[in-house]
Scaffold this active site. Structure first.
Site, PDB file in Angstrom:
ATOM      1  CD  GLU A 266      -3.097  -0.935   2.213  1.00  0.00           C
ATOM      2  OE1 GLU A 266      -2.800  -0.408   3.298  1.00  0.00           O
ATOM      3  OE2 GLU A 266      -4.234  -1.366   1.945  1.00  0.00           O
ATOM      4  CG  ASP A 339      -8.006  -4.858   5.219  1.00  0.00           C
ATOM      5  OD1 ASP A 339      -7.484  -5.182   6.290  1.00  0.00           O
ATOM      6  OD2 ASP A 339      -8.105  -3.682   4.824  1.00  0.00           O
ATOM      7  CD  GLU A 367      -9.946  -0.669   8.405  1.00  0.00           C
ATOM      8  OE1 GLU A 367      -9.038  -1.267   9.015  1.00  0.00           O
ATOM      9  OE2 GLU A 367      -9.835  -0.272   7.229  1.00  0.00           O
TER      10      GLU A 367
HETATM   11  C1  BDP Z   1      -6.360  -1.684   6.278  1.00  0.00           C
HETATM   12  C2  BDP Z   1      -6.585  -0.302   6.745  1.00  0.00           C
HETATM   13  C3  BDP Z   1      -5.391   0.593   6.612  1.00  0.00           C
HETATM   14  C4  BDP Z   1      -4.152  -0.109   7.127  1.00  0.00           C
HETATM   15  C5  BDP Z   1      -3.967  -1.419   6.423  1.00  0.00           C
HETATM   16  C6  BDP Z   1      -2.849  -2.264   7.021  1.00  0.00           C
HETATM   17  O1  BDP Z   1      -7.673   0.242   6.037  1.00  0.00           O
HETATM   18  O2  BDP Z   1      -5.669   1.761   7.300  1.00  0.00           O
HETATM   19  O3  BDP Z   1      -3.035   0.686   6.943  1.00  0.00           O
HETATM   20  O4  BDP Z   1      -5.115  -2.209   6.569  1.00  0.00           O
HETATM   21  O5  BDP Z   1      -3.160  -3.190   7.751  1.00  0.00           O
HETATM   22  O6  BDP Z   1      -7.256  -2.467   7.019  1.00  0.00           O
HETATM   23  O7  BDP Z   1      -1.688  -2.004   6.760  1.00  0.00           O
END
Ligand code: BDP
Length: 683
Positions: A266, A339, A367
């Site tokens: 990411e 996720d 979340e």
């Molecule tokens: C997702 C989230 C994000 C996190 C990412 C992670 O939306 O904010 O940075 O995972 O785990 O769930 O790195």
């Protein structure tokens, strides 16, 4: 005048007695007896254990309890042996955990019998996604308890230390022994010398409660903080930089735990930026920290905007490296392959890597489960995950057994993304505290049932004010404990039902992940960040085809799961749309069509939340006014939100199914275009 003062004192006093802001969590003072605590060894941790016993003893009045620190082969790690008269352990922390367990048994009126308590995982960690400016990524309970803004990070107040101490105590009481202090999307500032001073101060407070600190690090730190030309993990200067930095950290914090790394994921920097692999990156850091006894937790949360199914990518990228990581590297894997969705099948990496230590990463902060507004007890979700069979070594190779050292002798660890902030009640929602509690309890014993955890938590958190040590009344059990516990146990399934039943996933509004947004897509945004990518609705049906005729993600699972998940007729309905693009007319177990069943299921979800409101309203006589009202208000929002979810999803998917919503279901009360326009209001 005197009378006035008297009234003021009285008011203050009654305020103190009744004040129930939830700050005490599950650690409440009850009826107190005298006890004599004997221990020949001295340490800060032992004195905490002693003090806890002295100030919270509810066992036999005048009893003597011996704290015995002596090697015993039956005990592993920070485990302990408990009896009515002694706590035996190999470590100081073991004594402390034993003290909390003993008190927990007294407070929940269980009989203490001689028994060995060994932890399932050696490392039981919270991951804070806290940023340096005090904000918390995906945090819904106020600001960070560790960080403020740049200027104020330089100062530590007595209040800060007090809060950290309370935090440490709460964690120790449920066996948590490590904490990562900052966000995985890590600022390189964390490794600046001035920041490390603050980290040291935090570590100095947490240490005596058996908690080590860890840091998330930015892979590009050598270039950003160190001023080097590169952060290439094979570059000599870079290697030297990490070694020197590790030395500096350990000089300040001799028991520092290690690094957590989100790399090449990411947009975060990582070894891929320098043409290197995860092994190159992780091993370089592992070598730097190894002489000091530290570990590297390297995350497997990776996926790129390729044509390949996102759910397959972590497995594809990491499996080839099995056996190549240093022995102080642990690969941290999220429970599911996408996720932290309300329901996901387990990540196939569990059950695949045999020569590499894997640690599960769970998300305690909600979340994708209604933030701190919705009452959702997450323990059943984690229990489902831990108890699922991977078939790695034949039947019975549950995720729990693949990760806790039962099947492979390896370092064992588990992490939970914290839901803690500066809110008075720590977690934003009184019932969200139960998720912090459940994570700790499962990390200690991954065989505990959610029922037992909920039972304990309610008894500790909402214990009635008894004047003596009589125990709970039948009335309290029948009218409070049983219905509230059932509500907690049903709450996760209810959330799945009103948000995304039958294997639907990632149909949230983009970015905040709170309300529904199955329609959400934008020109130029990568496809796997848009929602139709995940549900693929069309006039034929809905769902992501991950069978052999689709992305073939099913092939990443061992038999019999591969075949079971891959066949629409044997795939568990809870995962149907995760693995199949099913026709709207698909016959479900109930005999209804998929479309009808989806409608009924969303409606059930709404009705369940409406029922939770009834349960809670009936619980009023047994709860203090503050917590009662706060939870009641939140349940109202949750009921409204559940309705929006139902209306949004049914009206949106109806455009594809072209079928009526069964007529015995209550009609939607929102229009789709209004929901789209307003987004779902967050209270
Ligand atoms: C997702 C989230 C994000 C996190 C990412 C992670 O939306 O904010 O940075 O995972 O785990 O769930 O790195």
């Amino acid at each position: 005048m005197q009378k006035k003062i008297y009234i003021i004192i009285l008011l203050c006093f009654s305020f103190l007695v009744n004040a129930e802001d939830g700050h005490q969590l599950w650690l409440r003072k009850g009826y107190l007896n005298k006890v004599i605590v004997v221990c020949s060894k001295k340490s800060e941790t032992i004195s905490i254990a002693k003090q806890e016993l002295l100030s919270n003893w509810q066992g036999t009045p005048g009893a003597t309890i011996n704290l015995v620190l002596k090697k015993d082969k039956r005990i592993t790690g920070d485990g302990f042996i408990l009896s009515e008269v002694s706590i035996r352990a190999n470590t100081d922390a073991g004594i402390l955990y034993g003290a909390y367990e003993l008190l927990r048994q007294q407070q929940t009126f269980q009989k203490t019998e001689e028994k060995v308590y060994n932890p399932s995982y050696d490392l039981r960690l919270l991951n804070h996604w806290d940023n340096f400016n005090g904000s918390v990524e995906r945090g819904y309970a106020g600001l960070s308890i560790f960080w403020r803004d740049e200027l104020n990070n330089q100062f530590v107040t007595e209040n800060d230390k007090m809060l950290w101490k309370e935090y440490a105590r709460a964690n120790a009481s449920i066996g948590i022994n490590g904490t990562v202090l900052n966000n995985v999307n890590a600022s390189s500032d964390i490794l600046k010398s001035e920041t490390l001073t603050r980290v040291k101060t935090i570590a100095d407070v947490l240490r005596f409660y058996g908690i080590r600190v860890y840091l998330s690090v930015n892979f590009n730190s050598p270039a950003i903080v160190g001023g080097l030309k590169t952060s290439d993990p094979l570059d000599k200067e870079v290697i030297k930089w990490w070694k020197t930095k590790s030395k500096e950290i350990y000089k300040l914090i001799p028991d520092f735990g290690g690094f957590l790394v989100k790399a090449s994921s990411e947009g975060q920097p990582g070894p891929h930026d320098f043409g290197r692999s995860h092994v190159d990156g992780a091993n370089m850091l592992a070598d730097a920290i190894k002489p000091h006894g530290g570990i590297v937790m390297w995350r497997a949360f990776v996926y790129s905007p390729t044509e390949d199914d996102r759910a397959k990518q972590a497995y594809a990228e990491f499996l080839p490296f099995d056996g190549q990581f240093r022995d102080n590297v642990i690969i941290q894997v999220k429970n599911g392959s996408i996720d932290f969705q309300p329901r996901e099948p387990f990540s196939p990496l569990f059950g695949a890597m045999k020569k590499t230590a894997l640690m599960p990463e769970l998300q305690i902060t909600q979340e994708y489960l209604g933030h701190s507004i919705h009452l959702v007890f997450l323990s059943p979700m984690w229990e489902e995950f831990l108890q699922t069979d991977t078939y790695q070594e034949g039947t019975g190779s549950t995720v729990a057994k693949c990760t806790d050292g039962t099947i492979f002798k390896q370092r064992t660890a588990i992490a939970g993304v914290a839901n803690i902030g500066t809110d008075t009640n720590w977690c934003g929602h009184h019932f969200a505290q139960a998720n912090w509690y459940a994570f700790g309890r499962l990390a200690w014993n991954n065989q505990l049932s959610s029922e037992q955890i909920a039972d304990e938590w309610i008894k500790l958190t909402f214990r009635p004010n008894t004047k003596n040590n009589e125990g709970f009344t039948k009335e309290w059990f029948d009218n409070f404990l049983i219905p509230v516990k059932q509500m907690m146990l049903d709450s996760r399934e209810a959330a799945v039902d009103y948000m995304m039943p039958f294997g639907f996933h990632h149909i949230f509004q983009a970015s905040h992940h709170y309300g529904p947004g199955p329609w959400w897509e934008r020109e130029g945004v990568r496809k796997d960040w848009t929602m139709p990518y995940y549900h693929k609705a069309d006039s034929f049906g809905v769902g992501f085809n991950r069978t052999a005729t689709g992305s073939n993600a099913v092939a990443q699972y061992h038999e019999p799961l591969n075949t079971q998940y891959g066949d629409i007729n044997t795939c568990p309905e809870k995962y149907l749309l995760w693995f199949h693009h099913a026709p709207w007319s698909h016959k479900m177990n109930s005999g209804r069509t998929l479309w009808d069943e989806i409608c009924y299921r969303y409606d059930d979800g709404v009705n369940q939340v409406r029922y939770f409101q009834v349960v809670w309203d009936k619980a009023q006589p047994y709860v203090d006014a503050e917590r009662f009202v706060e939870v009641q208000r939140k349940l109202r929002y949750q009921a409204q939100n559940a309705q929006v979810w139902k209306d949004a999803c049914l009206l949106y998917f109806q455009q594809f199914s072209q079928q009526p919503i069964p007529y015995d279901i209550e009609r939607p009360i929102h229009n789709l275009d209004d929901i789209k326009k307003n987004d779902m209001d967050r209270p």
